[in-house]
Design a protein around this motif. Structure first.
Motif, PDB file in Angstrom:
ATOM      1  N   UNK A 132      11.193  18.166  39.245  1.00 31.98           N
ATOM      2  CA  UNK A 132      11.562  16.811  38.827  1.00 31.98           C
ATOM      3  C   UNK A 132      13.071  16.682  38.682  1.00 31.98           C
ATOM      4  N   UNK A 133      13.701  17.695  38.068  1.00 32.74           N
ATOM      5  CA  UNK A 133      15.160  17.652  37.909  1.00 32.74           C
ATOM      6  C   UNK A 133      15.857  17.641  39.270  1.00 32.74           C
ATOM      7  N   UNK A 134      15.394  18.494  40.173  1.00 31.38           N
ATOM      8  CA  UNK A 134      16.017  18.560  41.499  1.00 31.38           C
ATOM      9  C   UNK A 134      15.794  17.260  42.273  1.00 31.38           C
ATOM     10  N   UNK A 135      14.610  16.677  42.118  1.00 28.55           N
ATOM     11  CA  UNK A 135      14.313  15.407  42.789  1.00 28.55           C
ATOM     12  C   UNK A 135      15.266  14.320  42.303  1.00 28.55           C
ATOM     13  N   UNK A 136      15.510  14.305  40.994  1.00 27.34           N
ATOM     14  CA  UNK A 136      16.430  13.323  40.422  1.00 27.34           C
ATOM     15  C   UNK A 136      17.841  13.507  40.998  1.00 27.34           C
ATOM     16  N   UNK A 137      18.302  14.763  41.084  1.00 30.81           N
ATOM     17  CA  UNK A 137      19.635  15.032  41.653  1.00 30.81           C
ATOM     18  C   UNK A 137      19.691  14.644  43.136  1.00 30.81           C
ATOM     19  N   UNK A 138      18.604  14.911  43.858  1.00 26.54           N
ATOM     20  CA  UNK A 138      18.564  14.546  45.285  1.00 26.54           C
ATOM     21  C   UNK A 138      18.712  13.039  45.456  1.00 26.54           C
ATOM     22  N   UNK A 139      18.067  12.263  44.591  1.00 21.44           N
ATOM     23  CA  UNK A 139      18.148  10.803  44.678  1.00 21.44           C
ATOM     24  C   UNK A 139      19.557  10.316  44.357  1.00 21.44           C
ATOM     25  N   UNK A 140      20.192  10.905  43.358  1.00 14.65           N
ATOM     26  CA  UNK A 140      21.520  10.455  42.932  1.00 14.65           C
ATOM     27  C   UNK A 140      22.590  10.820  43.969  1.00 14.65           C
ATOM     28  N   UNK A 141      22.534  12.064  44.484  1.00 13.98           N
ATOM     29  CA  UNK A 141      23.586  12.571  45.363  1.00 13.98           C
ATOM     30  C   UNK A 141      23.318  12.341  46.853  1.00 13.98           C
ATOM     31  N   UNK A 142      22.194  11.727  47.181  1.00 11.97           N
ATOM     32  CA  UNK A 142      21.912  11.440  48.587  1.00 11.97           C
ATOM     33  C   UNK A 142      21.332  12.611  49.346  1.00 11.97           C
ATOM     34  N   UNK A 143      20.672  13.513  48.651  1.00 12.18           N
ATOM     35  CA  UNK A 143      20.099  14.690  49.298  1.00 12.18           C
ATOM     36  C   UNK A 143      19.010  14.349  50.301  1.00 12.18           C
ATOM     37  N   UNK A 144      18.179  13.366  49.973  1.00  9.47           N
ATOM     38  CA  UNK A 144      17.107  12.996  50.902  1.00  9.47           C
ATOM     39  C   UNK A 144      17.679  12.369  52.170  1.00  9.47           C
ATOM     40  N   UNK A 145      18.762  11.619  52.009  1.00 10.41           N
ATOM     41  CA  UNK A 145      19.428  11.045  53.185  1.00 10.41           C
ATOM     42  C   UNK A 145      19.975  12.141  54.089  1.00 10.41           C
ATOM     43  N   UNK A 146      20.600  13.165  53.483  1.00 14.20           N
ATOM     44  CA  UNK A 146      21.146  14.267  54.263  1.00 14.20           C
ATOM     45  C   UNK A 146      20.030  15.035  54.974  1.00 14.20           C
ATOM     46  N   UNK A 147      18.934  15.263  54.277  1.00  9.53           N
ATOM     47  CA  UNK A 147      17.808  15.967  54.875  1.00  9.53           C
ATOM     48  C   UNK A 147      17.304  15.215  56.115  1.00  9.53           C
ATOM     49  N   UNK A 148      17.158  13.899  55.977  1.00 11.91           N
ATOM     50  CA  UNK A 148      16.712  13.072  57.105  1.00 11.91           C
ATOM     51  C   UNK A 148      17.744  13.107  58.235  1.00 11.91           C
ATOM     52  N   UNK A 149      19.040  13.096  57.867  1.00 20.43           N
ATOM     53  CA  UNK A 149      20.096  13.105  58.877  1.00 20.43           C
ATOM     54  C   UNK A 149      20.069  14.384  59.703  1.00 20.43           C
ATOM     55  N   UNK A 150      19.860  15.523  59.049  1.00 18.74           N
ATOM     56  CA  UNK A 150      19.756  16.794  59.772  1.00 18.74           C
ATOM     57  C   UNK A 150      18.615  16.742  60.798  1.00 18.74           C
ATOM     58  N   UNK A 151      17.455  16.282  60.338  1.00 15.18           N
ATOM     59  CA  UNK A 151      16.283  16.223  61.210  1.00 15.18           C
ATOM     60  C   UNK A 151      16.543  15.283  62.384  1.00 15.18           C
TER      61      UNK A 151
END
Length: 647
Positions: A132-151
């Motif tokens: 949950x903590x990591x998910x929150x950080x991913x949302x704030x810092x754009x981690x999910x966007x970066x993950x999608x961008x790599x793919x």
């Protein structure tokens, strides 16, 4: 020293990302550069050029913060985000593509890596708070966007399996993975060291579009002049430890260099004119000169000493004599070759004529080098024949590098082929003199081959190839590892080469200047011929790609690379030499396609045949049948156009 500053502090106009002031760096025995100063502004697109060994890659590493300067200062915008593409991608033994992507100091990349690893370890749901903590950080810092961008980037580059070991990838695939790692994270500045190495033309153009679509500043070290011309707004030129900055693209840079040289030449002409008068005065006897003349003689001595050194030998005088080519040069009949399930070429027929210059293009892995190996008889065809004329002497410049003992000296290596070479004007050059013409000074001739850099080795291989005086050149990526001055030297030499040239290259500027026709491979056994320059082929492909599909049908993949005349030969003109050859072979090609079409129709009509029992094979045959029909239509139309203009 390195200093950060607050955004915009002390600067006006466009924001400066990094400023280098009076920096110096020494590596090895001597200084690479000294007292160099320049800055990089937000959104600036800089091309970095200069001879190999002058410190371009070192400067990139200083900008990236990987190397310290010996003297001077480097000031960066606070929190500056820099991503760098290395000339040679490095990874740890056993790394997969995924490991390579996430081996980064970027905090968001490391967050995504930690998140994905935690998810994999937490499949049983026992560590929910951490997730949950990591998910929150991913949302704030754009981690999910970066993950999608790599793919997304990897998918566009045709990489779909991130579990593949990096050690098993080709040079082109490894370069694509490195591009995805560089372009994925957000950045203020990109540093790209020879980004087009090992890439095919389509991927290079994909990279150009990506860079143009972003507002990110970049500095690119490259020998790809087409790339520099299309993308860059500023050129940095480093040579002999000095750095100069020119506004504009590569063509504008060349124009300004020409203007500067014209001024230098004019000053030199005026100086020589004065010197002639002064030397005449000096030849007079002391009585005729009269008066005190020491100061005048000192001035004459300074003018003589100030004469520029001997200019580089013009490539006209470097034109070698050539062996005569007979009527028969190279005849290819029904050539077929495959590596396992992959077809390289299928039933290809061609007859090479004197003076032809052919460029070979195609995706990485499509078999371009295999075509050269077949012609050079270093590979055996599965079907068909390749015959050479009795007067043919092939010079093959491949990508394998030097194949001799490392302890041989530079001079010994060349002398194994020939000790002298006859020039077009009847004079002769020794091996030592010929080496000097290709930037190997006599002081280096005793140096062991094993101590040469990769670029120097390839340049030496070129010298040995040319001193052998071939009349047919097969060149496999001849501009790889060369700096722009060496490429220009090679191009000037080839411009006066009287024999035939067949060259594989991803260097579009080289193809544009060298080739008068193209062979384009698609990696599925099809080899299409185009009569005209690379630029004409590119324009035609762009036009046909832009056309709307008819009746909802997808656009033909073969249409952009169909055999066709270039824009340089409008319909009203007589046939060029290359077009006459094309006309001779079109009917044979159409007949071969009609034969393939009839064969497929017979298979379709056989209720007990293999196609009737295999749905996938039947679908593939249908697709091929459609492609054959399209090719027949295109080639027939082309034949009719040429036939209407023939004598």
């Amino acid at each position: 020293m390195i200093y950060p500053w607050t955004s915009g502090e002390g600067y006006s106009g466009a924001m400066t990302l990094i400023s280098l002031d009076s920096i110096s760096k020494t590596l090895g025995k001597g200084p690479l550069f000294s007292d160099v100063s320049f800055g990089i502004e937000e959104g600036e697109r800089i091309g970095f050029v200069g001879p190999n060994g002058n410190g371009k890659s070192t400067l990139l590493k200083i900008i990236a913060g990987r190397l310290e300067v010996d003297e001077g200062t480097v000031a960066r915008k606070r929190l500056l985000r820099v991503n760098m593409l290395d000339q040679v991608p490095l990874w740890e033994p056993g790394d997969t593509i995924r490991d390579f992507l996430f081996r980064s100091d970027d905090p968001v990349v490391r967050l995504v890596d930690r998140y994905e690893r935690t998810i994999q370890k937490n499949l049983d749901g026992t560590n929910g708070n951490t997730v949950a903590d990591l998910t929150h950080q991913m949302e704030i810092l754009g981690g999910f966007t970066l993950e999608h961008r790599f793919v997304s980037l990897l998918s566009e580059l045709d990489i779909h399996d991130l579990s593949l070991p990096m050690d098993t990838l080709s040079g082109g695939m490894a370069r694509k993975a490195a591009l995805a790692r560089c372009l994925g994270p957000d950045s203020d500045l990109l540093l790209l060291d020879e980004p087009t190495n090992h890439l095919d033309v389509d991927t290079i153009e994909w990279l150009e579009k990506k860079l143009l679509s972003r507002n990110t500043a970049f500095v690119v070290v490259t020998h790809d002049r087409w790339f520099l011309d299309d993308l860059c707004t500023t050129i940095l030129d480093i040579d002999g430890g000095r750095l100069s900055k020119y506004e504009g693209n590569y063509s504008e840079y060349l124009r300004k260099l020409e203007e500067r040289q014209a001024l230098v030449d004019e000053r030199e002409r005026r100086r020589e004119s004065i010197l002639r008068v002064e030397l005449e005065w000096l030849k007079r006897g002391p009585k005729a000169r009269g008066g005190k003349d020491k100061k005048r003689k000192d001035r004459i001595r300074e003018m003589v000493d100030g004469r520029p050194g001997a200019e580089a030998l013009s490539m006209e005088t470097l034109s070698t004599s050539h062996r005569r080519l007979g009527g028969k040069i190279i005849e290819i009949q029904g050539l077929t070759k495959a590596w396992g399930p992959q077809k390289i070429v299928d039933n290809f027929t061609y007859q090479l004529s004197a003076g032809e210059r052919i460029g070979i293009m195609g995706p990485n892995g499509s078999g371009k080098s295999t075509i050269l190996n077949l012609i050079a008889q270093k590979a055996t065809p599965d079907g068909g024949t390749i015959e050479r004329g009795t007067t043919v002497v092939i010079g093959y410049y491949d990508q394998m590098g030097l194949d001799v003992e490392a302890e041989l000296s530079i001079l010994e290596y060349v002398q194994r082929t020939a000790e002298r070479i006859r020039m077009a004007d009847g004079s002769e050059l020794t091996a030592e003199q010929f080496l000097e013409r290709f930037a190997f000074p006599r002081s280096t001739h005793g140096q062991p081959v094993g101590k040469l850099s990769g670029g120097e080795r390839r340049r030496l291989l070129l010298v040995r190839l040319l001193i052998g005086n071939p009349n047919v050149l097969l060149l496999d990526e001849p501009t790889n590892d060369f700096d722009i001055p060496t490429i220009s030297l090679l191009e000037d030499f080839l411009a006066t080469f009287p024999g035939c040239i067949i060259a594989v290259s991803h260097d579009r500027a080289f193809l544009q200047g060298m080739a008068d026709s193209l062979w384009i491979l698609d990696g599925k056994g099809r080899l299409e011929r185009f009569v005209g320059s690379y630029g004409e082929w590119r324009d035609l492909r762009s036009e046909m790609t832009a056309e709307e599909p008819r009746s909802g049908e997808p656009k033909s993949k073969s249409a952009p690379i169909a055999v066709t005349q270039g824009k340089g030969n409008p319909g009203g003109k007589k046939l060029s030499f290359a077009e006459k050859k094309e006309l001779d072979y079109l009917l044979n090609e159409i007949d071969a396609l009609e034969s393939q079409k009839s064969n497929l129709e017979a298979q379709f009509a056989d209720p007990s045949g293999a196609l009737a029992k295999d749905g996938e094979a039947f679908a593939a045959a249908q697709r091929r049948y459609k492609e054959i029909n399209e090719e027949i239509i295109l080639k027939t139309a082309r034949w009719e156009t040429l036939a209407s203009r023939s004598d």
